[in-house]
Each structure stands twice: as structure tokens, then as C-alpha cells.
Motif scaffolding. Structure first.
Motif, PDB file in Angstrom:
ATOM      1  N   TYR A  84       0.825  -1.213   0.000  1.00 47.53           N
ATOM      2  CA  TYR A  84       0.000   0.000   0.000  1.00 47.53           C
ATOM      3  C   TYR A  84       0.860   1.264   0.000  1.00 47.53           C
ATOM      4  CZ  TYR A  84      -4.210  -2.752   0.492  1.00 47.53           C
ATOM      5  OH  TYR A  84      -5.232  -3.624   0.253  1.00 47.53           O
ATOM      6  N   LYS A  87       1.835   1.728  -3.584  1.00 43.39           N
ATOM      7  CA  LYS A  87       0.695   2.259  -4.358  1.00 43.39           C
ATOM      8  C   LYS A  87       0.536   3.765  -4.103  1.00 43.39           C
ATOM      9  CE  LYS A  87      -1.599  -1.185  -6.324  1.00 43.39           C
ATOM     10  NZ  LYS A  87      -1.959  -1.233  -7.710  1.00 43.39           N
ATOM     11  N   ALA A  88       0.633   4.175  -2.842  1.00 47.42           N
ATOM     12  CA  ALA A  88       0.478   5.593  -2.505  1.00 47.42           C
ATOM     13  C   ALA A  88       1.613   6.421  -3.120  1.00 47.42           C
ATOM     14  CB  ALA A  88       0.453   5.779  -0.995  1.00 47.42           C
ATOM     15  N   LYS A  91       0.966   6.732  -6.790  1.00 49.29           N
ATOM     16  CA  LYS A  91      -0.119   7.680  -7.065  1.00 49.29           C
ATOM     17  C   LYS A  91       0.374   9.112  -6.884  1.00 49.29           C
ATOM     18  CE  LYS A  91      -4.996   8.164  -6.323  1.00 49.29           C
ATOM     19  NZ  LYS A  91      -6.178   7.584  -5.730  1.00 49.29           N
ATOM     20  N   GLU A  97      -3.484   5.959 -10.412  1.00 50.79           N
ATOM     21  CA  GLU A  97      -3.008   4.578 -10.350  1.00 50.79           C
ATOM     22  C   GLU A  97      -2.743   4.083 -11.755  1.00 50.79           C
ATOM     23  OE1 GLU A  97      -4.642   1.607  -7.849  1.00 50.79           O
ATOM     24  OE2 GLU A  97      -5.693   3.091  -6.656  1.00 50.79           O
TER      25      GLU A  97
END
Length: 128
Positions: A84, A87-88, A91, A97
Motif C-alpha cells: 500500500y 501504491k500511494a 499515485k 493509479e
């Protein structure tokens, strides 16, 4: 003619060539017995030590076996946290994404499933 010397009647007295030294220390059997007792005691103590080491090794192995689920759960949580965070970060860098592949045919939305990716309508129709 001269007469030959002969031994006296009854022979000469014995010549003492041995030394009369008294035996010192214990008999050899006493030393052998003492060494045997000491070695038996030593082997007994070594055997007890080996048994103790085996017991400690067994206890250590079982403690590690019982800790495996806890350590595995901790590793899993760390992997999810890293996923996660990646992913952050992605982004934040790219603004949205992104997907590794250009199509939506494989991979799940969470990145962990391996089946074909379906939108909500296709999922509902697949469940019916």
C-alpha cells in the motif's frame, strides 16, 4: 706339577647381585581400579551433559516451531504495508493509479488475485 685350584667343598657362597629395594607406592591393580572409577564417573557426567544438551535443543526447536505462525503473520502485515505504501507513492508521483499491463484481462484490483479482472456488472452476472 702344580695342583689346580678347586672350589671349596660345598661350593662358593652365592654372590648378591640384586638390590633389595622395597616396592614403592600402591600395587598396580590399585592404580588400575582408581583410574577405572575416575573414568566411569567422567563418562557418567558426559552422558548427563549430552542428555541435557539434547533436551535444550529439543525445547529450542519446539519454541521456534510455535513461533512460526506469529512470525509469518508479522511478515504478511509488513508485505501488505509495503504494497500500500508503494501504491500511494506511485499515485503521488504519477497522479493516478497505473497498471503494469495495458489490458484489464488479468490481475485483480488489489494486485494479489490472479483470475481475470471483471467489472461490477460482469461479476454480478457471473454470480447468477
Amino acid at each position: 706339577m702344580s695342583s689346580q685350584d678347586l672350589p671349596p667343598a660345598g661350593g662358593y657362597e652365592p654372590i648378591q647381585y640384586k638390590r633389595n629395594i622395597p616396592a614403592r607406592g600402591f600395587r598396580p591393580s590399585s592404580y588400575l581400579l582408581a583410574v577405572g572409577v575416575i573414568m566411569t564417573y567422567g563418562f557418567y557426567k558426559v552422558g548427563k551433559g549430552i542428555r541435557e544438551q539434547n533436551e535444550l535443543a529439543r525445547e529450542k526447536m519446539w519454541s521456534r516451531i510455535h513461533l512460526i505462525p506469529l512470525l509469518q503473520a508479522e511478515e504478511d502485515r509488513d508485505q501488505v504495508r509495503r504494497h500500500y505504501a508503494d501504491k500511494a507513492r506511485e499515485k503521488a508521483l504519477l497522479g493516478s493509479e497505473t497498471r503494469v499491463y495495458n489490458s484489464d484481462r488479468s490481475g485483480g484490483s488489489d494486485g494479489f488475485s490472479t483470475g481475470p479482472m471483471l467489472d461490477k456488472n460482469a461479476r454480478a452476472s457471473a454470480l447468477e
